[in-house]
Design an enzyme around this catalytic site. Sequence first.
Site, mmCIF file in Angstrom:
data_model
loop_
_atom_site.group_PDB
_atom_site.id
_atom_site.type_symbol
_atom_site.label_atom_id
_atom_site.label_comp_id
_atom_site.label_asym_id
_atom_site.label_seq_id
_atom_site.Cartn_x
_atom_site.Cartn_y
_atom_site.Cartn_z
ATOM 1 N N GLU A 161 12.639 3.384 2.471
ATOM 2 C CA GLU A 161 11.933 3.705 3.365
ATOM 3 C C GLU A 161 12.610 3.723 4.642
ATOM 4 O O GLU A 161 12.029 3.749 5.773
ATOM 5 C CB GLU A 161 10.617 2.840 3.338
ATOM 6 N N PHE A 186 0.780 -1.178 -0.180
ATOM 7 C CA PHE A 186 0.065 0.084 -0.051
ATOM 8 C C PHE A 186 0.881 1.101 -0.145
ATOM 9 O O PHE A 186 1.727 1.366 0.762
ATOM 10 C CB PHE A 186 -0.986 0.009 1.206
ATOM 11 N N GLY A 187 0.639 2.094 -1.060
ATOM 12 C CA GLY A 187 1.404 3.456 -0.999
ATOM 13 C C GLY A 187 0.427 4.457 -0.730
ATOM 14 O O GLY A 187 -0.606 4.742 -1.309
ATOM 15 N N TYR A 188 0.543 5.478 0.269
ATOM 16 C CA TYR A 188 -0.027 6.621 0.491
ATOM 17 C C TYR A 188 0.591 8.035 0.309
ATOM 18 O O TYR A 188 0.242 9.004 0.484
ATOM 19 C CB TYR A 188 -0.592 6.597 1.871
ATOM 20 N N GLY A 189 2.045 7.895 -0.187
ATOM 21 C CA GLY A 189 2.700 9.090 -0.178
ATOM 22 C C GLY A 189 3.309 8.881 -1.668
ATOM 23 O O GLY A 189 2.721 8.990 -2.549
ATOM 24 N N SER A 190 4.782 9.080 -1.717
ATOM 25 C CA SER A 190 5.168 9.210 -2.906
ATOM 26 C C SER A 190 5.116 7.739 -3.762
ATOM 27 O O SER A 190 5.163 7.775 -5.151
ATOM 28 C CB SER A 190 6.663 9.289 -3.054
#
Length: 255
Positions: A107, A16-20
């Site tokens: 990350e 899951f990606g919520y930023g870049s």
Amino acid sequence: MSGEAPPPQADEFWLFGYGSLIWKPPPHFDRRIPGWVTGYVRRFWQASEDHRGTPQDPGRVVTLISRSYWKQLADHYGSAPDKVWGVAYRIEPDRVAEVKAYLDIREINGYTIHHTPFHPAAAAVTPGGSINPSPTIRTLVYIGTPDNEQFVGPQDPQELAEHIYRSAGPSGANRDYLWGLEAALDELSPESGDEHITDLSNRVRAIAAAAARDERERIGAKEDVLHREQRHHEQPHDFRRRGSVDEQEETEKTW
């Protein structure tokens, strides 16, 4: 890549990606699905020393805060959407180890691994042709939790915007990260906007516009000075040049 949500398999690896990660996806994915997670709040409360800032002047990037913990904090934004929109990626099975190693490097600055249910935005079609809500997918997500040393917590929105405007790191200007996230969220769904992101983006745009205006005025003032100096040098002067007759008259006067 198909946006239709397939039934999740136990051995699948989803991220899951919520930023870049929304607009800079990981390598080796074969599905990309917009959707959301619940129980979290997205905030620009994580320092960035390796991508959008430096150890001497860390930038700011987003992290997820559990909604129960967030409610205990004095956030200048009094509300947050129930859904944190983002994108889920399914990684090719034979590339999972490689992608995990890549993500651990990407990350590394304060983020740790967690897992959360992801709700695909797309509807799943059953074999009989009827449409049911898509099944929840178990996703891996990197979160900078409040106990990591890069967590900065609530900040005054204007001070945060000014910090983002002036920060930069190896991955580029901090403001480009913010604006990139805003644009990426707007493309996911009519309801995928985030007030926190939009407000910061507008504040940083206003700061950038003021800085550009000040720069134009500075350049204009400098050009005015140069033009005045040039006109001064070009003005005719009534300087009388002595000729041979004048010199002779002066000589005669000495006798």
